[in-house]
Enzyme design. Structure first.
Site, PDB file in Angstrom:
ATOM      1  CE  LYS A 190      -6.517   5.940   3.010  1.00 14.05           C
ATOM      2  NZ  LYS A 190      -5.583   6.082   4.114  1.00 14.05           N
ATOM      3  CG  HIS A 213      -8.634   2.056   1.908  1.00  8.02           C
ATOM      4  ND1 HIS A 213      -7.398   1.553   1.630  1.00  8.02           N
ATOM      5  CD2 HIS A 213      -8.557   2.530   3.174  1.00  8.02           C
ATOM      6  CE1 HIS A 213      -6.599   1.703   2.667  1.00  8.02           C
ATOM      7  NE2 HIS A 213      -7.286   2.284   3.623  1.00  8.02           N
ATOM      8  CG  ASP A 258      -7.322   2.919   9.245  1.00 10.04           C
ATOM      9  OD1 ASP A 258      -7.280   1.838   8.651  1.00 10.04           O
ATOM     10  OD2 ASP A 258      -6.903   3.987   8.761  1.00 10.04           O
ATOM     11  CD  GLU A 303      -4.536  -1.503   2.123  1.00 10.28           C
ATOM     12  OE1 GLU A 303      -3.380  -1.784   2.461  1.00 10.28           O
ATOM     13  OE2 GLU A 303      -5.414  -1.139   2.926  1.00 10.28           O
ATOM     14  CD1 TRP A 348      -2.575   1.868   0.521  1.00  9.80           C
ATOM     15  CD2 TRP A 348      -1.307   2.421   2.280  1.00  9.80           C
ATOM     16  NE1 TRP A 348      -2.907   3.142   0.906  1.00  9.80           N
ATOM     17  CE2 TRP A 348      -2.149   3.509   1.976  1.00  9.80           C
ATOM     18  CE3 TRP A 348      -0.417   2.543   3.346  1.00  9.80           C
ATOM     19  CZ2 TRP A 348      -2.134   4.701   2.706  1.00  9.80           C
ATOM     20  CZ3 TRP A 348      -0.386   3.722   4.078  1.00  9.80           C
ATOM     21  CH2 TRP A 348      -1.251   4.793   3.754  1.00  9.80           C
ATOM     22  CG  ASP A 384     -10.274   6.900  10.926  1.00  9.32           C
ATOM     23  OD1 ASP A 384      -9.079   7.059  10.574  1.00  9.32           O
ATOM     24  OD2 ASP A 384     -10.643   5.959  11.627  1.00  9.32           O
ATOM     25  CG  HIS A 412      -6.103  -4.270   5.138  1.00 13.02           C
ATOM     26  ND1 HIS A 412      -5.203  -3.255   4.995  1.00 13.02           N
ATOM     27  CD2 HIS A 412      -5.367  -5.408   5.254  1.00 13.02           C
ATOM     28  CE1 HIS A 412      -3.974  -3.765   5.010  1.00 13.02           C
ATOM     29  NE2 HIS A 412      -4.053  -5.060   5.153  1.00 13.02           N
ATOM     30  CG  ASP A 432      -5.481  -1.411   8.224  1.00 10.29           C
ATOM     31  OD1 ASP A 432      -4.904  -0.960   9.227  1.00 10.29           O
ATOM     32  OD2 ASP A 432      -5.363  -0.909   7.081  1.00 10.29           O
ATOM     33  CG  ASP A 438      -8.661  -0.748   4.464  1.00  7.87           C
ATOM     34  OD1 ASP A 438      -9.741  -0.329   4.941  1.00  7.87           O
ATOM     35  OD2 ASP A 438      -7.604  -0.707   5.103  1.00  7.87           O
TER      36      ASP A 438
HETATM   37  C1  RNT Z   1      -3.896   2.848   5.106  1.00 10.14           C
HETATM   38  C2  RNT Z   1      -3.974   1.420   4.702  1.00 10.14           C
HETATM   39  C3  RNT Z   1      -2.848   0.532   5.164  1.00 10.14           C
HETATM   40  C4  RNT Z   1      -2.339   0.863   6.556  1.00 10.14           C
HETATM   41  C5  RNT Z   1      -1.344  -0.120   7.096  1.00 10.14           C
HETATM   42  C6  RNT Z   1      -0.665   0.372   8.308  1.00 10.14           C
HETATM   43  O1  RNT Z   1      -5.036   3.540   4.875  1.00 10.14           O
HETATM   44  O2  RNT Z   1      -5.184   0.888   5.107  1.00 10.14           O
HETATM   45  O3  RNT Z   1      -3.230  -0.785   5.061  1.00 10.14           O
HETATM   46  O4  RNT Z   1      -3.386   1.000   7.466  1.00 10.14           O
HETATM   47  O5  RNT Z   1      -0.482  -0.477   6.097  1.00 10.14           O
HETATM   48 ZN    ZN Z   2      -5.504  -1.186   4.981  1.00  5.03          ZN
END
Ligand code: RNT
Ligand code: ZN
Length: 418
Positions: free
Chosen positions: A227, A261, A295, A225, A184, A293, A285, A325, A258
């Site tokens: 985003k 994302h 996460d 990955e 990523w 946000d 993820h 994640d 993820d």
């Molecule tokens: C960031 C991504 C990525 C990170 C990690 C720490 O938005 O989700 O996966 O969270 O690599």
């Molecule tokens: Zn991630």
């Protein structure tokens, strides 16, 4: 204790009435490994530099006491968390979590800087996954790494990517489980770019260079990955979903989705079936987006359950590597791991407890009335009694009992940390 068993027997009968064998389901659940991310334990700081600042469009907020400050402390916390989670799982490491006395930069990492993690993982019986770290580093210039116009910057990060593959290969070979190496890159721009194309071309070519050497896929497979945006990269992210879907499909890489994302109303659960049809495999993820946000700690919300249903109903578990994640520094970090991991397992269990073939038949017969009646009624079935029994069988705390253990650990271990 007999209470838990009695409740399970009752639940077993109820599920048997709709044709679901709970014993069989629990056996299947046993095969599902969750890759727990190390970075919840120290707010994504790592051990590359003493006081590493988190950059790259991600941020951890909060100052809950007791964060891990060394690999030893992190491993101690992880052991505590794993002891409260049923089953055997994996640990997802980032390159910045290297464990060595040597002063090494990201373009110098080697397998030997991770031997302590490998030894530990063997003792614990956990698998390992890996990630090159493309953030929190001075060589990330102008918000860019592999897509930067300066070749020197790109070359630095290309070298890091190549080396990360060697580390992942080593981990997979040593542990005897394929190590997923997830790429990523936060590269992007705060405001509207003139040229969206050339940075993507540079990123594509840099990735091709990183992946040039063929490695044994039994030991390591790579995931990419995407985003949509990050903090400070609101207008443009080089590695968008289309970019990585294209890249992953044409280069035979796993596609990492993820949950945080995408656009706020866009969900990854609805993408899994399509990606599964065309891709070599999936990396997840599991995370939770809230506003801007991506996460937050995974809770038992609709999307988590939808993701689990997609994996189970479509038989995608063997094609999917489930990772977590999130990073929350406002609550106990071990509790965050336990809640997020147990929720993910519980959602999968709940999905496995559906009479899947019957539900599919209702749909094939266009009996949408029955379909809705069943899916609604199923929400009230006693899946928690099955879960509690599973926890007890696996020797981990049932229900809220795990919290007590986290509190004790907090008082005896975390509170006296510097
Ligand atoms: C960031 C991504 C990525 C990170 C990690 C720490 O938005 O989700 O996966 O969270 O690599
Ligand atoms: Zn991630």
């Amino acid at each position: 204790m007999t209470d838990i068993k009695n409740r399970y027997e009752e639940a077993k009968k109820r599920y048997a009435e709709i044709g679901v064998d709970t014993d069989e389901v629990l056996q299947k659940l046993d095969d599902v490994k969750i890759s727990m991310h190390c970075w919840q334990g120290d707010d994504v700081k790592g051990f590359l530099t003493p006081q590493g600042e988190l950059t790259g469009g991600i941020m951890s907020t909060g100052s809950y006491p007791g964060a891990a400050h060394s690999p030893e402390e992190l491993r101690q916390d992880l052991e505590k968390a794993y002891s409260l989670i049923p089953g055997k799982h994996k640990l997802n490491l980032h390159a910045i979590y290297l464990d060595t006395d040597e002063k090494v930069d990201l373009n110098q990492i080697e397998p030997k800087h991770f031997t302590k993690w490998v030894q530990w993982a063997k003792v614990q019986g956990v698998g390992l996954d890996f990630n090159p770290t493309y953030f929190s580093h001075p060589m990330m210039k102008d918000g860019m790494t592999l897509s930067h116009p300066d070749k020197k910057v790109r070359d630095y990060w290309i070298e890091h990517g190549k080396r990360s593959r060697k580390v992942a290969e080593y981990m997979g070979r040593e542990i005897g489980q394929t190590c997923i190496n997830n790429f990523w890159m936060p590269d992007g721009m705060k405001d509207n770019p003139i040229d969206r194309y050339t940075p993507r071309k540079r990123m594509m070519e840099a990735l091709d260079e990183i992946f040039e050497e063929k490695l044994n896929e039994e030991y390591t497979k790579e995931a990419v990955e995407s985003k949509l945006f990050g903090l400070g990269a609101e207008a443009y992210t080089v590695g968008s979903h289309e970019f990585y879907m294209g890249y992953g499909l044409t280069r035979n890489k796993l596609i990492c989705l993820d949950a945080g994302h995408f656009h706020p109303t866009e969900v990854i659960s609805n993408k899994l079936s399509s990606i599964a049809l065309f891709s070599k495999g999936i990396m997840l993820h599991v995370s939770r987006p809230v506003r801007w946000d991506s996460d937050h700690v995974v809770i038992m919300d609709d999307e988590l359950q939808e993701i689990a249903k997609e994996l189970v109903r479509n038989n995608l578990l063997s094609k999917t590597n489930i990772g977590l994640d999130f990073f929350d520094a406002t609550i106990n970090r071990i509790a965050a791991w336990v809640i997020g991991t147990r929720n993910t397992q519980k959602a999968i269990l709940k999905a496995m407890l559906e009479p899947i073939e019957d539900l599919k038949a209702m749909e094939l017969e266009f009996d949408f009335t029955k379909r809705m009646a069943y899916t609604e009624e199923l929400k009230d079935f006693p899946y928690a009694d099955v879960w509690n029994y599973y926890c007890e069988q696996k020797g981990v705390p049932v229900g809220l009992d795990w919290l007590e253990e986290v509190r004790n650990y907090e008082n005896n271990v975390l509170a006296i940390r510097k």
